[in-house]
Design an enzyme around this catalytic site. Structure first.
Site, PDB file in Angstrom:
ATOM      1  N   HIS A 374       0.807  -1.236   0.000  1.00  0.00           N
ATOM      2  CA  HIS A 374       0.000   0.000   0.000  1.00  0.00           C
ATOM      3  C   HIS A 374       0.832   1.275   0.000  1.00  0.00           C
ATOM      4  CE1 HIS A 374      -3.932  -1.955   0.964  1.00  0.00           C
ATOM      5  NE2 HIS A 374      -3.145  -2.852   1.531  1.00  0.00           N
ATOM      6  N   LYS A 567      -8.914  13.513   5.184  1.00  0.00           N
ATOM      7  CA  LYS A 567      -8.086  12.311   5.153  1.00  0.00           C
ATOM      8  C   LYS A 567      -7.050  12.476   6.257  1.00  0.00           C
ATOM      9  CE  LYS A 567      -7.108  13.468   0.741  1.00  0.00           C
ATOM     10  NZ  LYS A 567      -7.232  12.399  -0.239  1.00  0.00           N
ATOM     11  N   ARG A 568      -6.286  11.411   6.574  1.00  0.00           N
ATOM     12  CA  ARG A 568      -5.229  11.565   7.547  1.00  0.00           C
ATOM     13  C   ARG A 568      -4.334  12.746   7.165  1.00  0.00           C
ATOM     14  NH1 ARG A 568      -4.660   7.588  11.648  1.00  0.00           N
ATOM     15  NH2 ARG A 568      -2.849   8.845  12.169  1.00  0.00           N
ATOM     16  N   LYS A 573       0.332  14.202   1.631  1.00  0.00           N
ATOM     17  CA  LYS A 573      -1.021  14.481   1.135  1.00  0.00           C
ATOM     18  C   LYS A 573      -1.246  15.980   0.915  1.00  0.00           C
ATOM     19  CE  LYS A 573      -2.934  10.427   3.590  1.00  0.00           C
ATOM     20  NZ  LYS A 573      -3.600   9.591   2.573  1.00  0.00           N
ATOM     21  N   THR A 678      -8.898   6.341  -1.783  1.00  0.00           N
ATOM     22  CA  THR A 678     -10.211   5.739  -2.004  1.00  0.00           C
ATOM     23  C   THR A 678     -11.318   6.759  -1.760  1.00  0.00           C
ATOM     24  OG1 THR A 678      -9.927   4.813   0.220  1.00  0.00           O
ATOM     25  CG2 THR A 678      -9.692   3.300  -1.634  1.00  0.00           C
ATOM     26  N   LYS A 682     -15.186   7.925  -3.432  1.00  0.00           N
ATOM     27  CA  LYS A 682     -16.412   8.176  -2.674  1.00  0.00           C
ATOM     28  C   LYS A 682     -17.012   9.532  -3.044  1.00  0.00           C
ATOM     29  CE  LYS A 682     -14.385   5.363   0.898  1.00  0.00           C
ATOM     30  NZ  LYS A 682     -13.494   5.313   2.066  1.00  0.00           N
TER      31      LYS A 682
HETATM   32  O1  NBY Z   1      -3.988   2.511   1.768  1.00  0.00           O
HETATM   33  C1  NBY Z   1      -3.375   3.680   2.285  1.00  0.00           C
HETATM   34  C2  NBY Z   1      -2.715   4.436   1.165  1.00  0.00           C
HETATM   35  O2  NBY Z   1      -2.038   5.555   1.669  1.00  0.00           O
HETATM   36  C3  NBY Z   1      -3.805   4.859   0.190  1.00  0.00           C
HETATM   37  O3  NBY Z   1      -3.243   5.482  -0.920  1.00  0.00           O
HETATM   38  C4  NBY Z   1      -4.589   3.639  -0.268  1.00  0.00           C
HETATM   39  O4  NBY Z   1      -5.701   4.021  -1.011  1.00  0.00           O
HETATM   40  C5  NBY Z   1      -5.065   2.835   0.926  1.00  0.00           C
HETATM   41  C6  NBY Z   1      -5.739   1.541   0.514  1.00  0.00           C
HETATM   42  O5  NBY Z   1      -4.944   0.834  -0.377  1.00  0.00           O
HETATM   43  N1  NBY Z   1      -2.438   3.306   3.322  1.00  0.00           N
HETATM   44  C7  NBY Z   1      -2.789   3.346   4.602  1.00  0.00           C
HETATM   45  O6  NBY Z   1      -3.898   3.727   4.956  1.00  0.00           O
HETATM   46  N2  NBY Z   1      -1.853   2.916   5.485  1.00  0.00           N
HETATM   47  C8  NBY Z   1      -2.009   2.876   6.806  1.00  0.00           C
HETATM   48  O7  NBY Z   1      -3.016   3.272   7.348  1.00  0.00           O
HETATM   49  C9  NBY Z   1      -0.901   2.327   7.620  1.00  0.00           C
HETATM   50  C10 NBY Z   1      -1.171   2.029   8.937  1.00  0.00           C
HETATM   51  C11 NBY Z   1      -0.147   1.532   9.744  1.00  0.00           C
HETATM   52  C12 NBY Z   1       1.111   1.345   9.219  1.00  0.00           C
HETATM   53  C13 NBY Z   1       1.384   1.649   7.900  1.00  0.00           C
HETATM   54  C14 NBY Z   1       0.353   2.143   7.100  1.00  0.00           C
HETATM   55  N3  NBY Z   1       2.151   0.875  10.035  1.00  0.00           N
HETATM   56  O8  NBY Z   1       3.217   0.498   9.545  1.00  0.00           O
HETATM   57  O9  NBY Z   1       1.956   0.797  11.248  1.00  0.00           O
END
Ligand code: NBY
Length: 841
Positions: A374, A567-568, A573, A678, A682
């Site tokens: 991701h 978004k976060r 971003k 995503t 929406k």
């Molecule tokens: O995943 C997101 C991407 O940034 C976004 O572009 C994509 O649409 C979505 C679904 O594929 N990534 C994401 O949300 N990542 C995290 O929330 C996340 C959480 C924890 C950790 C890494 C990433 N971690 O290593 O702890």
């Protein structure tokens, strides 16, 4: 122990099988029964909370009946299942979704009205299940909905965090985190106190040879923690298929605190073991796209993975098939690298516990797993220090070294002349201390690796994983562009729009086959239809405006252009670029004459999103947005022309209100950094246009809806490297408008400039890694085009209708079908039409 009822006694069971309600009267009876018996209340003290509890329990009973049938049928038909392993499931609320998916919302609405309640009030009682950070966690939730709706035999496995993602409060413009204790009443889960797995940590490894000369490896000592299963039923839309989300909760092995210590007066340490154990599933780590390498996080990962695999293997062993058939019965998808230990754990089970040969086991393992990446951001790629691993999971570290050895031998055979290659692709990074590279382990241990949008999947092949493409060939790498469930994100979030669409294109069939939206395009110039379409958008904006008024006290004009970025909060971003753009707009307005101002399109700039508690720059961005709002929103020169809002505590249920209320939403990441996104999908699906960069799924959205219907701007991913180089080594002229923005900040226009210095100097002095200054001009110019376009409401509405009509591709149903076909090799299993249990034999 055989717990199955013998044949002669089964008749009684069949006669009294739980059915759940089907009519309004049945539903009311169930609600009253739950109020009076489960909750021990009555009509004299049934508040909305109690009504919500009782109504949810009525639905839960019905779901669990469907769930039982589905599980029995899947077991008897012996078909392959997909197990989706995700540390995050950002589910949001379940009640409305359950009503809509089982097709009983009308019954519930009328039934609750008979009992004296309004359905909206009851729905809003529910606390979000917020077991995730952002897109990755919400994607897992959309996938569960699609897998059930498409009748795939699928289970999700995750952790039952006692605390979900923190609640965000804004105090004096700053983010404050408040714990999200969400479990004091959760009617949607079934504790399975009989499904408990012992999980081992620490200890040491002993190897010896038996008299027959067999090598035996024993991992012993250390500590044991118990994993207890909690099941959450996942109903499909318009199908009785109900899948399972199994969440694990940690508990001390002894179950009780230490009586010996307690009796001897050592009160404090008597509860220590219990608390230590319970800490494992206590909190969701609140970082998105950042790896912190904390021991407790690795413990969470192993705890969850080991319990899930034990469960999956136990189920497989009941089928009495040969181990070689494991991958024909089981597919496991790794949602990012967080569950990568599952690869190692399965190899350990097969080799150490089941006595299979290494090679045979490894074949089974690699045929079983698929890995979804991701992110390409280097700070988000998971690594674990070898010493930490050695201490916590000594046997797993040995297996990882073994996997790496065989892998590097393969690389050496294939590329004998490339000595540096070995170090580059090694699962072990030769740093100080050494680190385990989880993404590399995931690639080596899976048969497919996918990215989540075309650009992203291309980028991982050409950058972070390029060596692996050479080693394994290009076919191991594939793309599955993300999608969203139209049930929640259109039908549930925007019921009036869903209804209007249904009335035009022959019913709600589009909710199961989103491509049917195509039919809408015929109405893009239909005057009456456009009027209704616009009315719905306006009503959704009014609803958001009310929410803004009650939560922030600011009055916004629903006729203004609503410009939303939720978004976060993350530098990549680029919320900072958005707020700099807002400041630019403010300065422009201030410099205008009253006459000039009259020609402007009023705009409401809306921000929302959480910053990771330790991410100081992100928190500074939130502070700046609030500080700009505090000035702009009270400036009489500006009035309605510009309002700046920060919405507190953005989450799934708020997203359901926000997405339908946008005119334009912002998806403006530095090209090449947002894997997919995503929320872009929406917003468009709800009749909003978007302004965005050529990044992630924006590119495919453009291809589907047409470039006339999207506001794209900025540099391309292919230019990013050179631009960064120019910042650091070459010459780079600052955009003059951005310079003015910085001057305004430095003159304390929005309060003490010192508070925002880091945001400015990241761009002025530290290489502008996210290329805000490179894209700023293109961004503000494109915002001017948005203003112009919005003035032509007739044309704007047509664009939004055409866009919605062309969004079919972005259903998570399409996405899940692609995974099923090209990665999991699984088929749907339709429930029996008459709903019988399939236990006839
Ligand atoms: O995943 C997101 C991407 O940034 C976004 O572009 C994509 O649409 C979505 C679904 O594929 N990534 C994401 O949300 N990542 C995290 O929330 C996340 C959480 C924890 C950790 C890494 C990433 N971690 O290593 O702890």
């Amino acid at each position: 122990v055989e717990a199955s009822i013998p044949e002669p006694q089964r008749d009684a069971w069949k006669r009294f099988q739980a059915k759940g309600f089907t009519t309004k009267e049945d539903f009311e009876r169930e609600v009253v029964r739950h109020v009076e018996t489960t909750l021990a209340r009555s009509m004299f003290n049934c508040d909305e909370t109690a009504a919500y509890a009782a109504a949810s329990l009525a639905f839960r009973d019905r779901l669990i009946t469907q769930w039982n049938r589905t599980q029995q049928r899947q077991t008897f038909s012996d078909t392959k299942r997909i197990y989706y392993l995700s540390l995050e499931f950002l589910m949001g609320r379940a009640f409305d979704n359950a009503m809509l998916n089982v097709g009983a919302k009308e019954i519930a609405t009328e039934g609750l009205a008979d009992l004296g309640f309004r359905i909206e009030d009851i729905i809003s009682q529910e606390h979000d299940a917020a077991l995730g950070n952002g897109g990755l966690g919400r994607l897992a939730a959309c996938f569960l909905d699609s897998m059930a709706s498409l009748n795939y035999p699928a289970w999700g496995y995750g952790l039952r965090y006692r605390y979900g993602i923190f609640k965000q409060e804004i105090v004096d413009g700053y983010q404050v985190e408040v714990p999200d204790y969400w479990l004091d009443f959760n009617p949607w889960e079934f504790p399975r106190h009989d499904i408990v797995v012992d999980i081992q940590f620490y200890g040491h490894v002993r190897k010896y040879q038996t008299d027959e000369g067999k090598n035996v490896v024993i991992w012993e000592g250390g500590e044991i923690v118990k994993a207890v299963a909690y099941d959450v039923p996942i109903p499909g839309f318009e199908t009785s298929a109900t899948n399972n989300l199994r969440l694990w909760s940690s508990k001390a092995a002894s179950g009780e605190f230490d009586f010996q210590k307690f009796n001897s007066g050592d009160y404090e340490s008597s509860v220590a073991e219990q608390q230590r154990a319970e800490t494992i599933s206590a909190v969701l780590y609140p970082n998105d796209n950042l790896d912190r390498g904390k021991e407790l996080r690795l413990k969470q990962q192993y705890f969850w993975v080991a319990a899930s695999l034990y469960d999956i293997v136990r189920r497989f062993k009941k089928s009495k098939r040969a181990w070689s058939e494991f991958p024909d019965q089981v597919a496991i998808q790794l949602n990012d690298t967080h569950p990568t230990l599952a690869i190692v754990e399965l190899q350990r089970i097969l080799v150490d516990l089941e006595g299979l040969e290494w090679d045979e086991s490894w074949k089974i393992v690699t045929r079983t797993f698929g890995y979804t990446n991701h992110t390409v951001l280097p700070e988000a790629l998971e690594k674990w220090s070898v010493p930490l691993f050695q201490n916590l999971l000594p046997r797993h570290l040995q297996i990882i070294y073994e996997i790496n050895l065989f892998f590097l031998q393969l690389v050496e055979r294939k590329f004998p002349k490339e000595r540096e290659l070995l170090g580059q692709v090694s699962i072990i990074e030769e740093s100080q201390p050494k680190m385990v590279r989880m993404a590399y382990l995931a690639i080596v241990g899976s048969h497919k690796v996918n990215g989540v949008a075309e650009l992203h999947s291309d980028l991982i092949k050409s950058t972070i994983f390029k060596d692996f493409v050479r080693i394994f060939g290009p076919d191991k790498f594939t793309n599955v562009t993300n999608g969203i469930t139209p049930r929640r994100w259109l039908h549930q979030a925007n019921p009036r729009l869903s209804e209007l669409i249904a009335s035009k294109i022959g019913g709600v069939g589009f909710l199961k086959d989103l491509n049917l939206l195509n039919e809408l395009e015929k109405f893009a110039d239909d005057k009456e239809f456009k009027k209704q379409w616009a009315e719905i958008k306006y009503a959704n904006k009014v609803r958001l405006a009310k929410h803004i008024k009650t939560t922030t006290g600011v009055t916004v004009n629903p006729a203004a252009l609503f410009d939303i970025q939720v978004k976060r909060i993350h530098e990549y971003k680029r919320q900072q670029m958005n707020i700099f753009g807002v400041i630019h707009r403010y300065l422009t307005i201030k410099a205008m004459t009253a006459e000039e101002r009259k020609k402007l399109a009023p705009r409401v700039s809306i921000f929302g999103g959480k910053a990771a508690p330790g991410y100081w720059m992100a928190k500074t961005i939130i502070h700046l947005v609030n500080s700009v709002g505090a000035v702009v929103n009270h400036d009489e020169d500006v009035g309605d022309l510009l309002k700046v809002i920060f919405l507190e505590d953005y989450n799934v249920s708020k997203a359901e209100m926000i997405c339908p209320a946008s005119d334009i939403s912002e998806h403006i990441s530095t090209a090449g950094t947002e894997a997919s996104g995503t929320s872009n999908m929406k917003f468009v699906l709800n009749g909003g246009l978007i302004i965005g960069t050529c990044d992630g799924a924006n590119i495919e959205i453009t291809r589907e809806i047409g470039e006339n219907n999207i506001f794209l701007f900025g540099n391309l991913a292919e230019d990013v490297e050179d631009l960064r180089h120019a910042h650091n080594y070459g010459s780079h002229a600052m955009d003059p408008d951005l310079v003015k923005v910085f001057e305004a900040i430095k003159k304390n226009t929005f309060g003490d400039a010192g508070a925002f210095g880091a945001l400015v100097s990241a761009i002025e002095d530290h290489g502008d890694y996210y290329l805000v200054s490179d894209d700023f001009h293109s961004y503000t110019q494109t915002q001017d085009l948005v203003d112009e376009a919005y003035k032509d409401q007739d044309e704007w509405i047509s664009k939004t209708i055409i866009s919605v009509a062309r969004m079919g591709f972005f259903s998570s149903d399409r996405c899940i079908n692609e995974y099923a076909e090209s990665i999991w090799n699984i088929e749907p299993l339709a429930p029996e039409a008459n709903g019988s249990s399939g236990m006839a034999k």
